[in-house]
Design a protein around this motif. Structure first.
Motif, PDB file in Angstrom:
ATOM      1  N   VAL A 117       0.841  -1.203   0.000  1.00  0.00           N
ATOM      2  CA  VAL A 117       0.000   0.000   0.000  1.00  0.00           C
ATOM      3  C   VAL A 117       0.873   1.248   0.000  1.00  0.00           C
ATOM      4  N   ILE A 118       1.874   1.268   0.864  1.00  0.00           N
ATOM      5  CA  ILE A 118       2.717   2.461   1.017  1.00  0.00           C
ATOM      6  C   ILE A 118       3.523   2.733  -0.246  1.00  0.00           C
ATOM      7  N   VAL A 119       4.140   1.692  -0.792  1.00  0.00           N
ATOM      8  CA  VAL A 119       5.030   1.861  -1.935  1.00  0.00           C
ATOM      9  C   VAL A 119       4.257   2.108  -3.231  1.00  0.00           C
ATOM     10  N   THR A 120       3.124   1.423  -3.390  1.00  0.00           N
ATOM     11  CA  THR A 120       2.426   1.437  -4.675  1.00  0.00           C
ATOM     12  C   THR A 120       1.259   2.426  -4.727  1.00  0.00           C
ATOM     13  N   PHE A 121       0.521   2.553  -3.630  1.00  0.00           N
ATOM     14  CA  PHE A 121      -0.759   3.267  -3.688  1.00  0.00           C
ATOM     15  C   PHE A 121      -0.836   4.546  -2.856  1.00  0.00           C
ATOM     16  N   LEU A 122      -0.027   4.664  -1.814  1.00  0.00           N
ATOM     17  CA  LEU A 122      -0.242   5.737  -0.854  1.00  0.00           C
ATOM     18  C   LEU A 122      -0.031   7.125  -1.462  1.00  0.00           C
ATOM     19  N   ALA A 123       1.016   7.294  -2.253  1.00  0.00           N
ATOM     20  CA  ALA A 123       1.297   8.617  -2.826  1.00  0.00           C
ATOM     21  C   ALA A 123       0.126   9.101  -3.675  1.00  0.00           C
ATOM     22  N   ASP A 124      -0.415   8.232  -4.503  1.00  0.00           N
ATOM     23  CA  ASP A 124      -1.553   8.609  -5.340  1.00  0.00           C
ATOM     24  C   ASP A 124      -2.783   8.899  -4.484  1.00  0.00           C
ATOM     25  N   TYR A 125      -2.959   8.134  -3.413  1.00  0.00           N
ATOM     26  CA  TYR A 125      -4.102   8.357  -2.528  1.00  0.00           C
ATOM     27  C   TYR A 125      -4.024   9.725  -1.860  1.00  0.00           C
ATOM     28  N   LEU A 126      -2.848  10.100  -1.411  1.00  0.00           N
ATOM     29  CA  LEU A 126      -2.686  11.398  -0.751  1.00  0.00           C
ATOM     30  C   LEU A 126      -2.947  12.553  -1.724  1.00  0.00           C
ATOM     31  N   VAL A 127      -2.615  12.346  -2.983  1.00  0.00           N
ATOM     32  CA  VAL A 127      -2.868  13.381  -3.985  1.00  0.00           C
ATOM     33  C   VAL A 127      -4.360  13.499  -4.290  1.00  0.00           C
ATOM     34  N   SER A 128      -5.006  12.359  -4.533  1.00  0.00           N
ATOM     35  CA  SER A 128      -6.394  12.390  -4.986  1.00  0.00           C
ATOM     36  C   SER A 128      -7.400  12.582  -3.857  1.00  0.00           C
ATOM     37  N   GLU A 129      -7.105  12.052  -2.678  1.00  0.00           N
ATOM     38  CA  GLU A 129      -8.069  12.111  -1.576  1.00  0.00           C
ATOM     39  C   GLU A 129      -7.771  13.223  -0.565  1.00  0.00           C
ATOM     40  N   HIS A 130      -6.505  13.554  -0.375  1.00  0.00           N
ATOM     41  CA  HIS A 130      -6.138  14.556   0.622  1.00  0.00           C
ATOM     42  C   HIS A 130      -5.632  15.853   0.003  1.00  0.00           C
ATOM     43  N   GLY A 131      -5.608  15.925  -1.308  1.00  0.00           N
ATOM     44  CA  GLY A 131      -5.276  17.174  -1.974  1.00  0.00           C
ATOM     45  C   GLY A 131      -3.834  17.601  -1.897  1.00  0.00           C
ATOM     46  N   MET A 132      -2.929  16.695  -1.634  1.00  0.00           N
ATOM     47  CA  MET A 132      -1.504  17.042  -1.622  1.00  0.00           C
ATOM     48  C   MET A 132      -0.983  17.171  -3.044  1.00  0.00           C
ATOM     49  N   THR A 133       0.082  17.908  -3.193  1.00  0.00           N
ATOM     50  CA  THR A 133       0.786  17.922  -4.468  1.00  0.00           C
ATOM     51  C   THR A 133       1.568  16.617  -4.616  1.00  0.00           C
ATOM     52  N   VAL A 134       1.986  16.320  -5.840  1.00  0.00           N
ATOM     53  CA  VAL A 134       2.751  15.096  -6.082  1.00  0.00           C
ATOM     54  C   VAL A 134       4.065  15.119  -5.296  1.00  0.00           C
ATOM     55  N   GLN A 135       4.707  16.281  -5.270  1.00  0.00           N
ATOM     56  CA  GLN A 135       5.973  16.393  -4.540  1.00  0.00           C
ATOM     57  C   GLN A 135       5.753  16.171  -3.044  1.00  0.00           C
ATOM     58  N   ALA A 136       4.640  16.670  -2.517  1.00  0.00           N
ATOM     59  CA  ALA A 136       4.358  16.530  -1.090  1.00  0.00           C
ATOM     60  C   ALA A 136       4.082  15.081  -0.720  1.00  0.00           C
ATOM     61  N   SER A 137       3.297  14.395  -1.528  1.00  0.00           N
ATOM     62  CA  SER A 137       2.984  12.991  -1.226  1.00  0.00           C
ATOM     63  C   SER A 137       4.246  12.131  -1.331  1.00  0.00           C
TER      64      SER A 137
END
Length: 238
Positions: A58-78
């Protein structure tokens, strides 16, 4: 002297010719694997590999995209959040190895086992909080991570306490001539978990949606901790 073509000779029904540096199937000693799986501590370590790899997937594959799409972070932030988790894992891994060695030298194998599974008991909680927290708590108005988001990622790195101690268990319960076989089997189980982990997560997502699926996936560390905690019974005898 003509050079023998081993593959052609075998295909034509000829004798099995083994050149120098090669071996035939008859030379394989599969009894080592039987001896490996006869040790209870080995079986517990192998069993914890698959559920322990699901949260990492989850962390390696999905978490960064989840933080961008669900929590509104930028790609660099996630990406910074996952990188911070990696740094935290490095620090906790070193601390876990040092602490585990000290406890093992003191013959406190019960405390050693609890230290090994302690990180896996705690690690799901910060990630569950990160996934389920309101956006305002983990993301600033500019799309950057809050201090709380970094703190949760740092706490999640405590899962790495187990890594060096799991390998130390395999080193200590197996004789030197069997360690190569043991670590080959452990690597196979670990790679199997890494390969199946994303598929299991995708299946959970299709059933429950991303938020619930990730929460369930992080609970895989608790399943691993249950297996590792049983080492306190098998380790003294093995």
């Amino acid at each position: 002297t003509p050079i023998a073509n081993e593959a052609f000779s075998a295909w034509m029904g000829g004798a099995d010719i083994a050149a120098e540096g090669h071996f035939s199937m008859e030379d394989l000693d599969l009894s080592k694997f039987q001896k490996v799986f006869a040790v209870k501590s080995n079986k517990l370590v192998f069993s914890q590999a698959l559920p322990g790899c699901i949260p990492i997937s989850v962390i390696v594959t999905f978490l960064a995209d989840y933080l961008v799409s669900e929590h509104g972070m930028t790609v660099q932030a996630s990406t910074a959040i996952t990188a911070f988790f990696g740094i935290s894992c490095l620090c906790f891994g070193i601390a876990g190895g040092v602490g585990g060695q000290m406890l093992y030298n003191l013959r406190r194998k019960d405390y050693f086992c609890w230290l090994t599974c302690a990180g896996m008991l705690v690690a799901p909680l910060p990630f569950m909080a990160l996934v389920n927290a309101p956006q305002a708590l983990v993301t600033t108005a500019a799309g950057r991570p809050t201090i709380l988001a970094f703190f949760l990622a740092m706490c999640g790195g405590c899962a790495a306490l187990a890594g060096p101690n799991i390998r130390a268990v395999l080193m200590n319960v197996n004789p030197s001539e069997r360690r190569g076989t043991v670590f080959s089997a452990f690597t196979l189980c670990d790679d199997l978990g890494k390969g199946l982990g994303p598929s299991i997560v995708v299946t959970l997502v299709s059933i429950f949606g991303r938020r619930k699926a990730f929460t369930i996936a992080f609970a895989g560390w608790w399943v691993s901790a249950a297996f590792v905690s049983q080492l306190r019974h098998s380790l003294p005898s093995d």
